[in-house]
Enzyme design. Structure first.
Site, PDB file in Angstrom:
ATOM      1  N   LYS A  41     -21.100  37.260 -55.903  1.00  0.00           N
ATOM      2  CA  LYS A  41     -21.478  38.635 -55.712  1.00  0.00           C
ATOM      3  C   LYS A  41     -22.959  38.770 -55.422  1.00  0.00           C
ATOM      4  CE  LYS A  41     -18.016  39.598 -59.193  1.00  0.00           C
ATOM      5  NZ  LYS A  41     -17.856  39.646 -60.649  1.00  0.00           N
ATOM      6  N   GLY A  42     -23.675  37.652 -55.651  1.00  0.00           N
ATOM      7  CA  GLY A  42     -25.138  37.692 -55.579  1.00  0.00           C
ATOM      8  C   GLY A  42     -25.695  38.096 -54.228  1.00  0.00           C
ATOM      9  N   ASP A  98     -28.009  34.762 -52.270  1.00  0.00           N
ATOM     10  CA  ASP A  98     -29.095  35.320 -53.070  1.00  0.00           C
ATOM     11  C   ASP A  98     -30.157  34.256 -53.368  1.00  0.00           C
ATOM     12  OD1 ASP A  98     -27.332  33.867 -54.668  1.00  0.00           O
ATOM     13  OD2 ASP A  98     -27.165  35.374 -56.237  1.00  0.00           O
ATOM     14  N   ASP A 101     -30.539  27.074 -55.642  1.00  0.00           N
ATOM     15  CA  ASP A 101     -31.152  26.469 -56.821  1.00  0.00           C
ATOM     16  C   ASP A 101     -30.946  24.957 -56.723  1.00  0.00           C
ATOM     17  OD1 ASP A 101     -32.201  26.148 -59.370  1.00  0.00           O
ATOM     18  OD2 ASP A 101     -30.400  26.818 -60.399  1.00  0.00           O
ATOM     19  N   LYS A 129     -35.368  28.090 -54.701  1.00  0.00           N
ATOM     20  CA  LYS A 129     -35.968  27.471 -55.895  1.00  0.00           C
ATOM     21  C   LYS A 129     -36.016  25.969 -55.660  1.00  0.00           C
ATOM     22  CE  LYS A 129     -34.449  29.619 -60.119  1.00  0.00           C
ATOM     23  NZ  LYS A 129     -33.443  29.545 -61.219  1.00  0.00           N
ATOM     24  N   ASP A 157     -27.621  37.982 -61.386  1.00  0.00           N
ATOM     25  CA  ASP A 157     -27.137  38.587 -62.623  1.00  0.00           C
ATOM     26  C   ASP A 157     -27.538  37.812 -63.855  1.00  0.00           C
ATOM     27  OD1 ASP A 157     -25.270  36.394 -61.926  1.00  0.00           O
ATOM     28  OD2 ASP A 157     -24.210  37.073 -63.725  1.00  0.00           O
ATOM     29  N   ARG A 163     -27.469  43.174 -61.459  1.00  0.00           N
ATOM     30  CA  ARG A 163     -27.529  42.834 -60.029  1.00  0.00           C
ATOM     31  C   ARG A 163     -28.074  43.996 -59.210  1.00  0.00           C
ATOM     32  NH1 ARG A 163     -24.286  38.223 -59.117  1.00  0.00           N
ATOM     33  NH2 ARG A 163     -22.501  37.968 -60.498  1.00  0.00           N
TER      34      ARG A 163
HETATM   35  P1  IMP Z   1     -26.924  26.316 -56.968  1.00  0.00           P
HETATM   36  O1  IMP Z   1     -25.557  25.792 -56.700  1.00  0.00           O
HETATM   37  O2  IMP Z   1     -27.542  25.666 -58.162  1.00  0.00           O
HETATM   38  O3  IMP Z   1     -27.828  26.247 -55.755  1.00  0.00           O
HETATM   39  O4  IMP Z   1     -26.817  27.813 -57.420  1.00  0.00           O
HETATM   40  C1  IMP Z   1     -26.183  28.739 -56.673  1.00  0.00           C
HETATM   41  C2  IMP Z   1     -25.888  30.011 -57.416  1.00  0.00           C
HETATM   42  O5  IMP Z   1     -26.311  29.996 -58.787  1.00  0.00           O
HETATM   43  C3  IMP Z   1     -26.653  31.157 -56.810  1.00  0.00           C
HETATM   44  O6  IMP Z   1     -26.016  31.667 -55.680  1.00  0.00           O
HETATM   45  C4  IMP Z   1     -26.694  32.130 -57.958  1.00  0.00           C
HETATM   46  O7  IMP Z   1     -25.527  32.920 -57.975  1.00  0.00           O
HETATM   47  C5  IMP Z   1     -26.775  31.263 -59.170  1.00  0.00           C
HETATM   48  N1  IMP Z   1     -28.179  31.169 -59.649  1.00  0.00           N
HETATM   49  C6  IMP Z   1     -29.059  30.175 -59.403  1.00  0.00           C
HETATM   50  N2  IMP Z   1     -30.252  30.417 -59.970  1.00  0.00           N
HETATM   51  C7  IMP Z   1     -30.126  31.616 -60.588  1.00  0.00           C
HETATM   52  C8  IMP Z   1     -31.040  32.434 -61.361  1.00  0.00           C
HETATM   53  O8  IMP Z   1     -32.229  32.138 -61.572  1.00  0.00           O
HETATM   54  N3  IMP Z   1     -30.528  33.605 -61.841  1.00  0.00           N
HETATM   55  C9  IMP Z   1     -29.242  34.004 -61.619  1.00  0.00           C
HETATM   56  N4  IMP Z   1     -28.371  33.281 -60.897  1.00  0.00           N
HETATM   57  C10 IMP Z   1     -28.801  32.093 -60.393  1.00  0.00           C
HETATM   58 MG    MG Z   2     -24.859  33.272 -55.341  1.00  0.00          MG
END
Ligand code: IMP
Ligand code: MG
Length: 178
Positions: A41-42, A98, A101, A129, A157, A163
């Site tokens: 939903k981000g 959104d 990470d 990030k 969120d 959000r």
């Molecule tokens: P990744 O797979 O670690 O790159 O993370 C992807 C998803 O994790 C993002 O699309 C967000 O929905 C969630 N996410 C990552 N970092 C944050 C944060 O700092 N706050 C909230 N949601 C996060």
């Molecule tokens: Mg996301």
């Protein structure tokens, strides 16, 4: 708002940057039709604002993946919980996220979506990030690079809430500790 410790990116700065990204996309895709693929939903808030600044014909489609649950750290487990409604074969697709990470979610999504033979596939993320990246991801459009903090607002969120806040903030520690 009480949960806010400090604002990282103001509403004004977000809107300015989103406009710039929309304009860049409009230039890059001149003469083409674009499918914006929102990762729910981000990515929803970002998609709505971004789309207003794209001058090409735009279609939306939505996908849900679970990677985080309600925890504040990536589990590394990626699962499609809602798939696209339309085929993306032969289409120019931009994934709207959104935040990137660890990159684990997008790494999985990219492989999955490439196998469906889109004409092109690019990534547009509001936040990047980079310090926490575990797999390399080719990001085409980035709004802001952010430090390795847990962030909330503008799509992000905490336990499915906040959000809707129009800026990105670091929540107070006492709120996110169990
Ligand atoms: P990744 O797979 O670690 O790159 O993370 C992807 C998803 O994790 C993002 O699309 C967000 O929905 C969630 N996410 C990552 N970092 C944050 C944060 O700092 N706050 C909230 N949601 C996060
Ligand atoms: Mg996301």
């Amino acid at each position: 708002m009480e949960i806010v410790d400090r604002i990282i990116i103001s509403e004004e700065d977000i809107q300015k940057r989103v406009r710039e990204l929309g304009e860049a996309i409009s230039q890059d895709y001149a003469g083409q039709t674009i499918t914006l693929l929102c990762v729910l939903k981000g990515g929803l808030m970002f998609l709505c604002d971004l789309a207003k600044h794209i001058t090409q014909p735009v279609a939306y489609d939505f996908m849900s993946v679970s990677s985080y649950g309600d925890a504040t750290e990536s589990s590394g487990v990626v699962r499609i919980t809602k798939d696209l409604e339309e085929s993306i074969e032969g289409k120019h697709v931009i994934i709207v996220e959104d935040i990137i990470d660890t990159g684990l979610t997008l790494n999985y999504l990219l492989k999955n979506l490439h196998s469906r033979n889109p004409a092109s596939l690019r990534i547009c993320t509001l936040l990047d990030k980079p310090d926490n990246r575990r797999v390399e991801i080719p990001i085409d459009y980035v709004g802001f690079k952010v430090p390795n903090d847990f962030l909330v607002g503008y799509g992000l969120d905490f336990k499915q809430l906040y959000r809707n806040i129009p800026y990105v903030f670091v929540p107070k520690k006492e709120f996110i500790q169990d």
